[in-house]
Write a protein that holds these residues in place. Structure first.
Motif, PDB file in Angstrom:
ATOM      1  N   TRP A 275       1.024  -1.312  -0.028  1.00 39.96           N
ATOM      2  CA  TRP A 275      -0.013  -0.006  -0.092  1.00 39.96           C
ATOM      3  C   TRP A 275       0.798   1.371   0.076  1.00 39.96           C
ATOM      4  O   TRP A 275       1.860   1.246   0.678  1.00 39.96           O
ATOM      5  CB  TRP A 275      -0.817  -0.002   1.216  1.00 39.96           C
ATOM      6  CG  TRP A 275      -2.204  -0.888   1.178  1.00 39.96           C
ATOM      7  CD1 TRP A 275      -2.108  -2.267   1.249  1.00 39.96           C
ATOM      8  CD2 TRP A 275      -3.376  -0.462   0.707  1.00 39.96           C
ATOM      9  NE1 TRP A 275      -3.599  -2.713   1.173  1.00 39.96           N
ATOM     10  CE2 TRP A 275      -4.234  -1.643   0.647  1.00 39.96           C
ATOM     11  CE3 TRP A 275      -3.918   0.789   0.261  1.00 39.96           C
ATOM     12  CZ2 TRP A 275      -5.572  -1.577   0.338  1.00 39.96           C
ATOM     13  CZ3 TRP A 275      -5.329   0.635  -0.249  1.00 39.96           C
ATOM     14  CH2 TRP A 275      -6.161  -0.391  -0.429  1.00 39.96           C
ATOM     15  N   GLY A 276       0.376   2.315  -0.822  1.00 39.73           N
ATOM     16  CA  GLY A 276       0.812   3.618  -0.568  1.00 39.73           C
ATOM     17  C   GLY A 276      -0.318   4.521  -0.289  1.00 39.73           C
ATOM     18  O   GLY A 276      -1.308   4.488  -0.593  1.00 39.73           O
ATOM     19  N   ILE A 277       0.181   5.676   0.855  1.00 41.03           N
ATOM     20  CA  ILE A 277      -0.869   6.503   1.372  1.00 41.03           C
ATOM     21  C   ILE A 277      -0.812   7.711   0.829  1.00 41.03           C
ATOM     22  O   ILE A 277       0.584   8.485   0.619  1.00 41.03           O
ATOM     23  CB  ILE A 277      -0.740   6.851   2.539  1.00 41.03           C
ATOM     24  CG1 ILE A 277      -0.705   5.524   3.640  1.00 41.03           C
ATOM     25  CG2 ILE A 277      -1.557   7.598   3.271  1.00 41.03           C
ATOM     26  CD1 ILE A 277      -1.822   4.672   3.495  1.00 41.03           C
ATOM     27  N   LEU A 278      -1.587   8.226  -0.198  1.00 39.43           N
ATOM     28  CA  LEU A 278      -1.384   9.677  -0.864  1.00 39.43           C
ATOM     29  C   LEU A 278      -1.713  10.756  -0.037  1.00 39.43           C
ATOM     30  O   LEU A 278      -2.907  11.158   0.237  1.00 39.43           O
ATOM     31  CB  LEU A 278      -2.266   9.312  -2.237  1.00 39.43           C
ATOM     32  CG  LEU A 278      -2.507  10.371  -3.028  1.00 39.43           C
ATOM     33  CD1 LEU A 278      -0.972  10.240  -3.870  1.00 39.43           C
ATOM     34  CD2 LEU A 278      -3.342  10.342  -4.227  1.00 39.43           C
ATOM     35  N   SER A 279      -0.623  11.413   0.240  1.00 41.51           N
ATOM     36  CA  SER A 279      -0.562  12.594   1.301  1.00 41.51           C
ATOM     37  C   SER A 279      -0.635  11.981   2.735  1.00 41.51           C
ATOM     38  O   SER A 279      -0.843  11.040   3.199  1.00 41.51           O
ATOM     39  CB  SER A 279      -2.059  13.290   0.909  1.00 41.51           C
ATOM     40  OG  SER A 279      -3.078  12.934   2.136  1.00 41.51           O
TER      41      SER A 279
ATOM     42  N   ILE B 289      -5.633   4.788   9.122  1.00 39.69           N
ATOM     43  CA  ILE B 289      -5.338   3.763   8.184  1.00 39.69           C
ATOM     44  C   ILE B 289      -3.788   3.106   8.377  1.00 39.69           C
ATOM     45  O   ILE B 289      -3.329   1.791   8.435  1.00 39.69           O
ATOM     46  CB  ILE B 289      -5.301   4.203   6.579  1.00 39.69           C
ATOM     47  CG1 ILE B 289      -6.709   4.573   6.442  1.00 39.69           C
ATOM     48  CG2 ILE B 289      -4.887   3.072   5.733  1.00 39.69           C
ATOM     49  CD1 ILE B 289      -7.864   3.711   6.418  1.00 39.69           C
ATOM     50  N   VAL B 290      -2.908   3.978   8.507  1.00 39.31           N
ATOM     51  CA  VAL B 290      -1.444   3.355   8.784  1.00 39.31           C
ATOM     52  C   VAL B 290      -1.569   2.307   9.695  1.00 39.31           C
ATOM     53  O   VAL B 290      -0.705   1.284   9.619  1.00 39.31           O
ATOM     54  CB  VAL B 290      -0.494   4.613   9.099  1.00 39.31           C
ATOM     55  CG1 VAL B 290       0.663   4.187   9.342  1.00 39.31           C
ATOM     56  CG2 VAL B 290      -0.223   5.528   7.860  1.00 39.31           C
TER      57      VAL B 290
ATOM     58  N   GLY C 262       1.240 -10.672   5.837  1.00 40.15           N
ATOM     59  CA  GLY C 262       1.098 -11.585   4.517  1.00 40.15           C
ATOM     60  C   GLY C 262      -0.121 -11.285   3.924  1.00 40.15           C
ATOM     61  O   GLY C 262      -0.305 -11.650   2.507  1.00 40.15           O
ATOM     62  N   LEU C 263      -1.138 -10.445   4.330  1.00 40.70           N
ATOM     63  CA  LEU C 263      -2.020  -9.806   3.405  1.00 40.70           C
ATOM     64  C   LEU C 263      -1.894  -8.315   3.027  1.00 40.70           C
ATOM     65  O   LEU C 263      -1.920  -7.977   1.816  1.00 40.70           O
ATOM     66  CB  LEU C 263      -3.259  -9.793   4.316  1.00 40.70           C
ATOM     67  CG  LEU C 263      -4.742  -9.316   3.649  1.00 40.70           C
ATOM     68  CD1 LEU C 263      -4.962 -10.072   2.240  1.00 40.70           C
ATOM     69  CD2 LEU C 263      -5.778  -9.275   4.350  1.00 40.70           C
ATOM     70  N   MET C 264      -1.330  -7.516   4.019  1.00 35.33           N
ATOM     71  CA  MET C 264      -0.986  -6.019   3.788  1.00 35.33           C
ATOM     72  C   MET C 264       0.313  -5.755   4.193  1.00 35.33           C
ATOM     73  O   MET C 264       0.689  -6.088   5.329  1.00 35.33           O
ATOM     74  CB  MET C 264      -2.093  -5.431   4.512  1.00 35.33           C
ATOM     75  CG  MET C 264      -3.681  -5.812   4.046  1.00 35.33           C
ATOM     76  SD  MET C 264      -5.003  -4.632   4.912  1.00 35.33           S
ATOM     77  CE  MET C 264      -4.469  -4.867   6.431  1.00 35.33           C
ATOM     78  N   GLN C 265       0.871  -4.850   3.399  1.00 34.86           N
ATOM     79  CA  GLN C 265       2.058  -4.309   3.791  1.00 34.86           C
ATOM     80  C   GLN C 265       2.173  -2.652   3.293  1.00 34.86           C
ATOM     81  O   GLN C 265       1.714  -2.271   2.163  1.00 34.86           O
ATOM     82  CB  GLN C 265       3.306  -5.170   2.814  1.00 34.86           C
ATOM     83  CG  GLN C 265       4.651  -4.180   3.201  1.00 34.86           C
ATOM     84  CD  GLN C 265       5.775  -4.798   2.255  1.00 34.86           C
ATOM     85  OE1 GLN C 265       5.633  -6.139   1.959  1.00 34.86           O
ATOM     86  NE2 GLN C 265       6.624  -3.963   1.824  1.00 34.86           N
ATOM     87  N   LEU C 266       2.500  -1.991   4.521  1.00 32.50           N
ATOM     88  CA  LEU C 266       2.540  -0.532   4.332  1.00 32.50           C
ATOM     89  C   LEU C 266       4.052  -0.145   3.448  1.00 32.50           C
ATOM     90  O   LEU C 266       4.851  -0.322   4.352  1.00 32.50           O
ATOM     91  CB  LEU C 266       2.338   0.297   5.653  1.00 32.50           C
ATOM     92  CG  LEU C 266       2.507   1.944   5.456  1.00 32.50           C
ATOM     93  CD1 LEU C 266       1.621   2.329   4.468  1.00 32.50           C
ATOM     94  CD2 LEU C 266       2.181   2.549   6.751  1.00 32.50           C
ATOM     95  N   GLN C 267       3.857   0.207   2.342  1.00 33.78           N
ATOM     96  CA  GLN C 267       5.144   0.499   1.623  1.00 33.78           C
ATOM     97  C   GLN C 267       5.636   1.885   1.705  1.00 33.78           C
ATOM     98  O   GLN C 267       6.955   2.077   1.636  1.00 33.78           O
ATOM     99  CB  GLN C 267       5.139  -0.085   0.095  1.00 33.78           C
ATOM    100  CG  GLN C 267       6.215   0.150  -0.732  1.00 33.78           C
ATOM    101  CD  GLN C 267       7.382  -0.855  -0.213  1.00 33.78           C
ATOM    102  OE1 GLN C 267       7.044  -1.771   0.518  1.00 33.78           O
ATOM    103  NE2 GLN C 267       8.674  -0.332  -0.612  1.00 33.78           N
TER     104      GLN C 267
ATOM    105  N   HIS D 127       6.099   7.209  11.701  1.00 36.21           N
ATOM    106  CA  HIS D 127       5.291   6.132  11.458  1.00 36.21           C
ATOM    107  C   HIS D 127       5.889   4.798  10.963  1.00 36.21           C
ATOM    108  O   HIS D 127       5.225   3.810  10.727  1.00 36.21           O
ATOM    109  CB  HIS D 127       4.005   6.404  10.427  1.00 36.21           C
ATOM    110  CG  HIS D 127       2.935   7.637  11.122  1.00 36.21           C
ATOM    111  ND1 HIS D 127       2.189   7.266  12.109  1.00 36.21           N
ATOM    112  CD2 HIS D 127       3.099   8.847  11.180  1.00 36.21           C
ATOM    113  CE1 HIS D 127       1.518   8.538  12.575  1.00 36.21           C
ATOM    114  NE2 HIS D 127       1.999   9.517  11.841  1.00 36.21           N
ATOM    115  N   GLY D 128       7.283   4.891  10.923  1.00 40.27           N
ATOM    116  CA  GLY D 128       7.950   3.771  10.464  1.00 40.27           C
ATOM    117  C   GLY D 128       7.509   3.209   8.906  1.00 40.27           C
ATOM    118  O   GLY D 128       7.551   2.120   8.778  1.00 40.27           O
ATOM    119  N   ILE D 129       7.396   3.995   8.140  1.00 41.48           N
ATOM    120  CA  ILE D 129       6.929   3.849   6.637  1.00 41.48           C
ATOM    121  C   ILE D 129       8.271   3.637   5.971  1.00 41.48           C
ATOM    122  O   ILE D 129       9.288   4.628   5.839  1.00 41.48           O
ATOM    123  CB  ILE D 129       6.226   4.798   6.180  1.00 41.48           C
ATOM    124  CG1 ILE D 129       4.937   4.902   6.941  1.00 41.48           C
ATOM    125  CG2 ILE D 129       5.647   4.307   4.584  1.00 41.48           C
ATOM    126  CD1 ILE D 129       3.803   6.085   6.620  1.00 41.48           C
TER     127      ILE D 129
END
Length: 328
Positions: A3-7, A16-17, A25-30, A47-49
């Motif tokens: 996933w990428g967060i737009l803004s 969301i973060v 295994g299902l979702m990853q914050l990239q 936030h450790g992104i």
């Protein structure tokens, strides 16, 4: 799903973060993006992104990102979603998806290639599922009418919710929830609507909107939404044989239990539901859909149906009379 967060909008960072890390295994914050590299770096560090992009375009071009969460101001929902889907990204876009129903047309050519959905997290909450099951099971007889009050107080001129040009105001921001609730409970579309609006003299946004959604014989929803009133929300359903009241229908606390009250011939009782996080459930559902389902226009159809009602409410506020809801 990467996933990428737009803004660096507050809803993305607060809601969301945190949940994107809860299903390994299902979702990853990239990645996250801002219009400035400094803001993106600050958010990523806090936030450790892993990746911070100094422009929206850079995030959309990132090959390590599969899906975009778009929490931008309302007027940017469609333009940036269009840019994202043109880049091959799946998009979950905050509500309301657009400024009007017609604006969504530019996204339709892409609906068979990528998943495009509106982020109404409430539809994923177990309490909404429980209410629908109760209605279908005849718990209150035939649903006759609904009442939805929803309000908060915000008179900050700099807040995006109070800027008319970017889609601020009560109807766009929280009236859409009342509409979603009515469509969810009646399970059909209203035929006509009427709406009265009071606009803030300085902002130009509607700070108070009240209306009626007429679902045909035996079905109406009445709502009042305000951006300058005491914080409050309820969902009242009254049927031919009972009533149902949801305590916190829209902003249920993440990871907290919820409850509703059911009254029928046997009396009044409280139904307690276990803890749930509607944002987590929403993100999981979208991620699983991307992995397991072929893209369709169903998400756009759903969003457009809600926007047609908002269009009709604005038209009614201008005309002073009932306005028909356009058909799909």
């Amino acid at each position: 799903m990467r996933w990428g967060i737009l803004s660096t909008a507050s809803v993305g960072l607060r809601r969301i973060v945190p949940v994107l890390r809860q299903t390994p295994g299902l979702m990853q914050l990239q990645a996250i993006a801002s219009r400035s590299q400094a803001a993106a770096d600050a958010a990523a560090q806090a936030h450790g992104i892993p990746v911070a992009h100094g422009s929206y375009e850079a995030l959309l071009a990132d090959p390590q990102v599969d899906a975009i969460y778009n929490p931008l101001p309302n007027h940017l929902h469609v333009p940036l979603t269009l840019a994202a889907v043109q880049a091959g990204k799946h998009v979950l876009c905050e509500k309301p998806f657009s400024m009007n129903a017609a604006e969504l047309a530019v996204l339709r050519p892409h609906a068979s290639r990528v998943h495009i959905r509106e982020a109404f997290m409430v539809r994923h909450h177990p309490q909404w599922t429980a209410v629908r099951q109760a209605l279908r099971g005849g718990a209150i007889g035939t649903l006759r009418f609904m009442q939805v009050p929803f309000a908060y107080f915000n008179d900050d001129a700099a807040n995006i919710r109070n800027i008319a040009a970017t889609g601020g105001g009560a109807l766009y921001d929280i009236g859409c929830y009342a509409i979603a609730a009515a469509r969810w409970c009646f399970e059909r579309e209203p035929e006509r609507v009427v709406c009265a609006m009071e606009r803030d003299p300085a902002f130009g946004t509607d700070r108070l909107s009240s209306g009626v959604l007429d679902f045909g014989p035996g079905g109406q929803m009445v709502f009042s939404v305000s951006t300058q009133a005491h914080r409050y929300q309820r969902l009242h359903l009254v049927g031919s044989a009972g009533r149902l009241e949801v305590e916190m229908p829209f902003n249920a606390a993440q990871g907290a239990p919820t409850r509703y009250w059911l009254e029928d011939a046997a009396g009044l009782r409280t139904i307690d539901l276990p803890p749930a996080d509607q944002y987590l459930l929403q993100m999981e559902a979208f991620s699983r859909a991307v992995q397991a389902e072929a893209p369709t226009a169903a998400g756009l159809d759903e969003a457009e149906a809600g926007m047609r009602i908002i269009d009709a409410l604005f038209a009614s506020a201008a005309s002073g009379r009932f306005e028909a809801v356009a058909k799909g």
